[in-house]
Design a protein around this motif. Structure first.
Motif, PDB file in Angstrom:
ATOM      1  N   GLY A  45     -37.303 -19.856 -10.697  1.00 21.02           N
ATOM      2  CA  GLY A  45     -38.269 -18.838 -11.123  1.00 21.02           C
ATOM      3  C   GLY A  45     -39.659 -19.395 -11.360  1.00 21.02           C
ATOM      4  O   GLY A  45     -40.356 -19.004 -12.305  1.00 21.02           O
ATOM      5  N   THR A  46     -40.104 -20.291 -10.485  1.00 20.86           N
ATOM      6  CA  THR A  46     -41.370 -20.988 -10.745  1.00 20.86           C
ATOM      7  C   THR A  46     -42.574 -20.040 -10.775  1.00 20.86           C
ATOM      8  O   THR A  46     -43.517 -20.270 -11.520  1.00 20.86           O
ATOM      9  CB  THR A  46     -41.631 -22.091  -9.695  1.00 20.86           C
ATOM     10  N   ARG A  47     -42.510 -18.941  -9.985  1.00 21.33           N
ATOM     11  CA  ARG A  47     -43.660 -18.018  -9.991  1.00 21.33           C
ATOM     12  C   ARG A  47     -43.772 -17.298 -11.322  1.00 21.33           C
ATOM     13  O   ARG A  47     -44.794 -16.705 -11.623  1.00 21.33           O
ATOM     14  CB  ARG A  47     -43.535 -16.995  -8.846  1.00 21.33           C
ATOM     15  N   LYS A  96     -35.569 -15.470 -15.484  1.00 17.62           N
ATOM     16  CA  LYS A  96     -36.384 -14.309 -15.098  1.00 17.62           C
ATOM     17  C   LYS A  96     -35.508 -13.079 -14.914  1.00 17.62           C
ATOM     18  O   LYS A  96     -35.932 -11.952 -15.158  1.00 17.62           O
ATOM     19  CB  LYS A  96     -37.211 -14.588 -13.846  1.00 17.62           C
ATOM     20  N   LYS A 142     -29.088 -21.509 -17.433  1.00 24.05           N
ATOM     21  CA  LYS A 142     -29.200 -20.040 -17.443  1.00 24.05           C
ATOM     22  C   LYS A 142     -27.940 -19.376 -18.008  1.00 24.05           C
ATOM     23  O   LYS A 142     -27.588 -18.260 -17.623  1.00 24.05           O
ATOM     24  CB  LYS A 142     -29.515 -19.538 -16.023  1.00 24.05           C
ATOM     25  N   GLN A 154     -24.525 -22.986  -9.419  1.00 24.25           N
ATOM     26  CA  GLN A 154     -25.096 -23.643  -8.235  1.00 24.25           C
ATOM     27  C   GLN A 154     -25.581 -24.999  -8.756  1.00 24.25           C
ATOM     28  O   GLN A 154     -26.519 -25.043  -9.570  1.00 24.25           O
ATOM     29  CB  GLN A 154     -26.274 -22.830  -7.688  1.00 24.25           C
ATOM     30  N   GLN A 204     -30.689 -26.443  -7.223  1.00 26.20           N
ATOM     31  CA  GLN A 204     -31.386 -25.264  -6.679  1.00 26.20           C
ATOM     32  C   GLN A 204     -31.921 -25.593  -5.285  1.00 26.20           C
ATOM     33  O   GLN A 204     -33.065 -25.991  -5.107  1.00 26.20           O
ATOM     34  CB  GLN A 204     -32.515 -24.827  -7.633  1.00 26.20           C
ATOM     35  N   GLY A 236     -31.885 -23.389  -2.675  1.00 25.78           N
ATOM     36  CA  GLY A 236     -32.276 -22.201  -1.910  1.00 25.78           C
ATOM     37  C   GLY A 236     -31.218 -21.105  -1.951  1.00 25.78           C
ATOM     38  O   GLY A 236     -30.076 -21.325  -2.351  1.00 25.78           O
ATOM     39  N   ALA A 294     -27.138 -20.948  -2.631  1.00 29.26           N
ATOM     40  CA  ALA A 294     -26.579 -20.170  -3.753  1.00 29.26           C
ATOM     41  C   ALA A 294     -25.420 -19.304  -3.270  1.00 29.26           C
ATOM     42  O   ALA A 294     -24.353 -19.263  -3.888  1.00 29.26           O
ATOM     43  CB  ALA A 294     -27.683 -19.315  -4.390  1.00 29.26           C
ATOM     44  N   ASP A 312     -33.351 -10.554  -8.775  1.00 25.12           N
ATOM     45  CA  ASP A 312     -34.711 -10.342  -9.277  1.00 25.12           C
ATOM     46  C   ASP A 312     -35.397  -9.159  -8.584  1.00 25.12           C
ATOM     47  O   ASP A 312     -36.619  -9.083  -8.552  1.00 25.12           O
ATOM     48  CB  ASP A 312     -35.554 -11.621  -9.135  1.00 25.12           C
TER      49      ASP A 312
HETATM   50  P1  UTP Z   1     -36.416 -16.413  -5.233  1.00 22.10           P
HETATM   51  O1  UTP Z   1     -36.886 -17.341  -4.210  1.00 22.10           O
HETATM   52  O2  UTP Z   1     -37.177 -15.162  -5.483  1.00 22.10           O
HETATM   53  O3  UTP Z   1     -36.219 -17.094  -6.642  1.00 22.10           O
HETATM   54  O4  UTP Z   1     -34.892 -16.076  -4.956  1.00 22.10           O
HETATM   55  P2  UTP Z   1     -36.720 -18.468  -7.263  1.00 22.10           P
HETATM   56  O5  UTP Z   1     -36.512 -19.602  -6.345  1.00 22.10           O
HETATM   57  O6  UTP Z   1     -36.015 -18.513  -8.589  1.00 22.10           O
HETATM   58  O7  UTP Z   1     -38.231 -18.124  -7.512  1.00 22.10           O
HETATM   59  P3  UTP Z   1     -39.590 -18.946  -7.333  1.00 22.10           P
HETATM   60  O8  UTP Z   1     -39.942 -18.820  -5.883  1.00 22.10           O
HETATM   61  O9  UTP Z   1     -39.356 -20.351  -7.798  1.00 22.10           O
HETATM   62  O10 UTP Z   1     -40.551 -18.206  -8.224  1.00 22.10           O
HETATM   63  C1  UTP Z   1     -34.290 -14.802  -5.012  1.00 22.10           C
HETATM   64  C2  UTP Z   1     -33.026 -14.825  -5.882  1.00 22.10           C
HETATM   65  O11 UTP Z   1     -32.179 -15.898  -5.492  1.00 22.10           O
HETATM   66  C3  UTP Z   1     -31.870 -16.736  -6.591  1.00 22.10           C
HETATM   67  C4  UTP Z   1     -32.970 -16.465  -7.625  1.00 22.10           C
HETATM   68  O12 UTP Z   1     -32.480 -16.677  -8.939  1.00 22.10           O
HETATM   69  C5  UTP Z   1     -33.357 -15.020  -7.358  1.00 22.10           C
HETATM   70  O13 UTP Z   1     -32.622 -14.099  -8.144  1.00 22.10           O
HETATM   71  N1  UTP Z   1     -31.827 -18.148  -6.166  1.00 22.10           N
HETATM   72  C6  UTP Z   1     -32.879 -18.706  -5.503  1.00 22.10           C
HETATM   73  C7  UTP Z   1     -30.714 -18.903  -6.467  1.00 22.10           C
HETATM   74  O14 UTP Z   1     -29.726 -18.393  -7.069  1.00 22.10           O
HETATM   75  N2  UTP Z   1     -30.707 -20.237  -6.120  1.00 22.10           N
HETATM   76  C8  UTP Z   1     -31.732 -20.819  -5.456  1.00 22.10           C
HETATM   77  O15 UTP Z   1     -31.646 -22.046  -5.153  1.00 22.10           O
HETATM   78  C9  UTP Z   1     -32.860 -20.037  -5.149  1.00 22.10           C
END
Ligand code: UTP
Length: 305
Positions: free
Chosen positions: A16-18, A28, A62, A105, A108, A110, A114, A133
């Motif tokens: 959730g870096t954004r 998030k 989480k 997972q 993280q 991608g 996941a 999200d």
């Molecule tokens: P996003 O790319 O929007 O989530 O993935 P992120 O990586 O958490 O966000 P940013 O880009 O860093 O802000 C869409 C969904 O997939 C999950 C996220 O939690 C989100 O609900 N996801 C994403 C995973 O479960 N694992 C991952 O490695 C990446």
């Protein structure tokens, strides 16, 4: 008769870096939209479509995501009176309709990685994959629309929405041939293409029905855009192996919560859908518009309601 897609996978392990710093200690997916965490809407959408078993893809940092779907004896004890019990009514009734479990997972890597963590849970059944999200508004929500489409088509089905040209670079984009109104047989799928190379303006919209064949493809998908294992790349591999994948234009509207601006917009839109609540917000919104249109900074301390 429904072929019975009852299993749901909800990836919610991302960093959730954004959404930092808000998402540093609070997932998030737990950030509220009006009165409940975002992920509760996602599970409600699944339950309303007839799903019975939900797997959350989570991570050690989480734990609160899965705790939201577990009973809390201390709260139950405190909220015994009928008036107070209403505060937890929505989550309690949801818990009576679906079993929610979680798996971690480990790293993280991608969205595709996941989804791969759901292999044992999925077994031999087609399953619904819903991003944790993104939520939807409308008369028919995507989970129900995709399950109905899967009953008809008996293939993988991906929910898509049309996006403006300047936004195609942000999404997975599909290309294909329209086989019936609002349904395409996909022949191409590309993660975050440039406008010039995008096969269409139809973006993958956070909801999929996939078959277990996806797991073999995920196992052979190397890291792609952003160094992450992309679900889109695995679906592309699935296509190249001859599996039929359809895209269905979703009738509901998508709302993301993955960035501060998207989260704020989603909250305003969902508040406006609740007549009683909007009556209290509207005067404040009008007041802020008035002040900002005069060019002065809004006085947030003054309650205009
Ligand atoms: P996003 O790319 O929007 O989530 O993935 P992120 O990586 O958490 O966000 P940013 O880009 O860093 O802000 C869409 C969904 O997939 C999950 C996220 O939690 C989100 O609900 N996801 C994403 C995973 O479960 N694992 C991952 O490695 C990446």
């Amino acid at each position: 008769m429904s072929l019975g897609v009852t299993k749901v996978v909800i990836p919610a392990a991302g960093l959730g870096t954004r959404m930092l710093p808000a998402a540093k200690a609070v997932a998030k997916e737990l950030l509220p939209v009006v009165d409940r965490p975002t992920i509760q809407y996602v599970v409600e959408e699944a339950a309303d479509a007839g799903a019975t078993d939900v797997l959350l893809i989570s991570s050690p940092s989480k734990r609160a995501v899965e705790r939201h779907f577990q009973p809390d004896p201390r709260l139950d004890d405190r909220l015994k009176s009928p008036e107070k019990a209403a505060l937890l009514a929505s989550i309690r009734s949801l818990m009576e309709r679906v079993n929610v479990s979680a798996v971690d997972q480990p790293e993280q890597r991608g969205l595709g990685d996941a989804v791969r963590c759901a292999r044992d849970f999925v077994g031999l059944d087609p399953f619904l994959c819903m991003l944790g999200d993104a939520i939807f508004s409308g008369d028919v929500l995507p989970a129900a629309q995709l399950i109905a489409a899967h009953d008809r088509l008996r293939t993988c089905v991906i929910g898509v929405e049309e996006v403006p040209p300047e936004k195609v670079e942000r999404y997975g984009i599909v290309g294909g041939v329209e086989v019936s109104p609002g349904v395409l047989k996909i022949d191409r799928i590309v993660e975050k293409p440039s406008i010039a190379s995008a096969p269409s303006r139809l973006a993958i919209a956070a909801r999929y029905i996939l078959t277990p064949a996806i797991f073999a493809c995920l196992g052979q998908t190397p890291p792609g855009k952003g160094g992450e294992i992309q679900l889109t790349d695995a679906i592309s591999l699935l296509l190249s192996r001859g599996e039929v994948v359809h895209a269905v234009k979703l009738s509901a509207t998508r709302h993301d919560i993955g960035s501060p601006i998207d989260w704020l917009k989603t909250n305003l839109i969902f508040a406006a859908r609740d007549e009683k609540l909007w009556k209290q917000i509207a005067p404040l919104a009008r007041g802020l518009l008035d002040v900002t249109s005069r060019g002065s900074a809004p006085d947030l301390a003054r309650d205009t309601s």
